[in-house]
Design an enzyme around this catalytic site. Structure first.
Site, PDB file in Angstrom:
ATOM      1  N   ASP A 243      14.690  -0.792  -3.954  1.00  0.00           N
ATOM      2  CA  ASP A 243      13.823   0.371  -4.153  1.00  0.00           C
ATOM      3  C   ASP A 243      13.912   0.930  -5.566  1.00  0.00           C
ATOM      4  O   ASP A 243      13.074   1.715  -5.977  1.00  0.00           O
ATOM      5  CB  ASP A 243      14.176   1.463  -3.130  1.00  0.00           C
ATOM      6  CG  ASP A 243      13.127   2.557  -3.050  1.00  0.00           C
ATOM      7  OD1 ASP A 243      11.932   2.232  -3.118  1.00  0.00           O
ATOM      8  OD2 ASP A 243      13.500   3.734  -2.918  1.00  0.00           O
ATOM      9  N   SER A 267       7.463   6.457  -3.588  1.00  0.00           N
ATOM     10  CA  SER A 267       7.265   5.279  -2.745  1.00  0.00           C
ATOM     11  C   SER A 267       6.436   5.645  -1.526  1.00  0.00           C
ATOM     12  O   SER A 267       6.634   6.702  -0.916  1.00  0.00           O
ATOM     13  CB  SER A 267       8.618   4.712  -2.288  1.00  0.00           C
ATOM     14  OG  SER A 267       9.433   4.386  -3.390  1.00  0.00           O
ATOM     15  N   GLN A 317       6.072  -3.337  -2.608  1.00  0.00           N
ATOM     16  CA  GLN A 317       6.041  -1.885  -2.397  1.00  0.00           C
ATOM     17  C   GLN A 317       4.821  -1.302  -3.085  1.00  0.00           C
ATOM     18  O   GLN A 317       4.516  -1.656  -4.229  1.00  0.00           O
ATOM     19  CB  GLN A 317       7.302  -1.223  -2.966  1.00  0.00           C
ATOM     20  CG  GLN A 317       7.340   0.301  -2.754  1.00  0.00           C
ATOM     21  CD  GLN A 317       8.573   0.934  -3.369  1.00  0.00           C
ATOM     22  OE1 GLN A 317       8.542   1.385  -4.517  1.00  0.00           O
ATOM     23  NE2 GLN A 317       9.666   0.955  -2.624  1.00  0.00           N
TER      24      GLN A 317
END
Length: 326
Positions: A243, A267, A317
């Site tokens: 991440d 995100s 993502q």
């Protein structure tokens, strides 16, 4: 809104975490199992619908403090993997089933001063695969939803793309080398308070944009300590680290840097496929690119390779990437 009915338990508030960043990471991944509960939980994406009440496995995890006060997405992602995997591992007489994929949505920002409850639904245990759904909950609100699938180890066709040739991590500056001298709390956190050592091949974009403005980059990374020999934890730490920086190719490609006061990034979702066993405490090359940005959203796609060139995982993502006027 979720309406959990947890098992009787003492008041679980935030506990003091270790000061050392690596020890802190191990602590937040060491979830407390609260038992089972009958719960009705919203999808988290559409609050007008909820599941029928069903039995769920419930876990409690602590939150790491971060400068912006919102729970780090990689933390709740990794904790959800640990919670889901615990319910797969405890199936009596079953062969080990490592995680092979996850699909997740970041629904609401979490409060880093509060613990998180993880509700795990055992969706299915088949002959080879197990599927779990996890809701991460704070103050009766779903902040994160994840589906994860686990598979027994099996033989089959085997190929993978080659790792690009880049300089090794020993030849690259650390984050502390680049911004550790700055007194700003975000710079100090990134330089010294993260449990993951990250080294950018093309140079970081902490303060200034890079001249090439290419929507791709390569980052070496590894945990800053030796992890237990637990494949689930290594997968969780790999997801935790994934991440970081995956939306940087979006920013880099448009000639921006994290220090730009107009920049707003968050995100939205996260997808990850675990191809082969990995050790997250060994150097891993994280290759990243952004194929598209539009509508205030940007897409980052990544590949993770071991030092010997083995493809370990693939990641994607999409995030909110906006420039505030003024």
């Amino acid at each position: 809104m979720p309406t959990p009915t947890p098992p009787p338990a003492p008041d679980h508030g935030a506990t003091e975490l270790p000061e050392d960043p690596f020890a802190q990471l191990i602590a937040v991944l060491s979830l407390e199992r609260l038992g089972e509960a009958t719960m009705s939980v919203t999808s988290g994406v559409d609050d007008t619908t909820s599941d029928a009440e069903s039995r769920r496995d419930v876990f409690l995890g602590q939150s790491q403090r971060v400068p912006h006060g919102r729970v780090f997405g990689g933390q709740v992602l990794a904790q959800s993997i640990m919670a889901a995997g615990a319910t797969v591992a405890d199936e009596p007489g079953a062969a080990p089933r490592p995680i092979h994929s996850l699909h997740a949505y970041f629904v609401r920002p979490g409060d880093d001063k509060k613990p998180i409850r993880f509700s795990v639904q055992r969706v299915r245990d088949g002959g080879s695969f197990s599927v779990r759904r996890v809701h991460a909950i704070q103050d009766d609100d779903t902040i994160f939803v994840m589906y994860a699938s686990f598979q027994e180890v099996a033989d089959g066709l085997d190929h993978h793309e080659a790792m690009p040739e880049v300089p090794g991590p020993e030849d690259l500056p650390t984050v502390a080398d680049q911004i550790g001298h700055l007194e700003h709390p975000v710079a100090q956190y990134a330089a010294y308070r993260r449990a993951i050592d990250m080294r950018h091949v093309e140079g970081g974009i902490w303060l200034n944009a890079r001249p090439d403005q290419a929507p791709n980059q390569h980052v070496w990374m590894r945990a800053k300590g030796e992890l237990p020999d637990d494949p689930l934890m290594h997968a969780a730490v790999l997801a935790y680290a994934s991440d970081y920086a995956l939306l940087e190719p979006v920013i880099r490609g448009h000639g921006l840097a994290w220090g730009d006061p107009r920049l707003r990034v968050a995100s939205l979702d996260h997808v990850m496929w675990f191809h082969r066993p990995a050790r997250a405490d060994d150097w891993i090359l994280y290759t990243q690119n952004s194929p598209s940005a539009q509508g205030g959203r940007g897409l980052g796609v990544g590949r993770m390779f071991s030092r010997d060139g083995t493809l370990l995982a693939s990641v994607a993502q999409e995030g909110m990437v906006r420039l505030k006027d003024g």
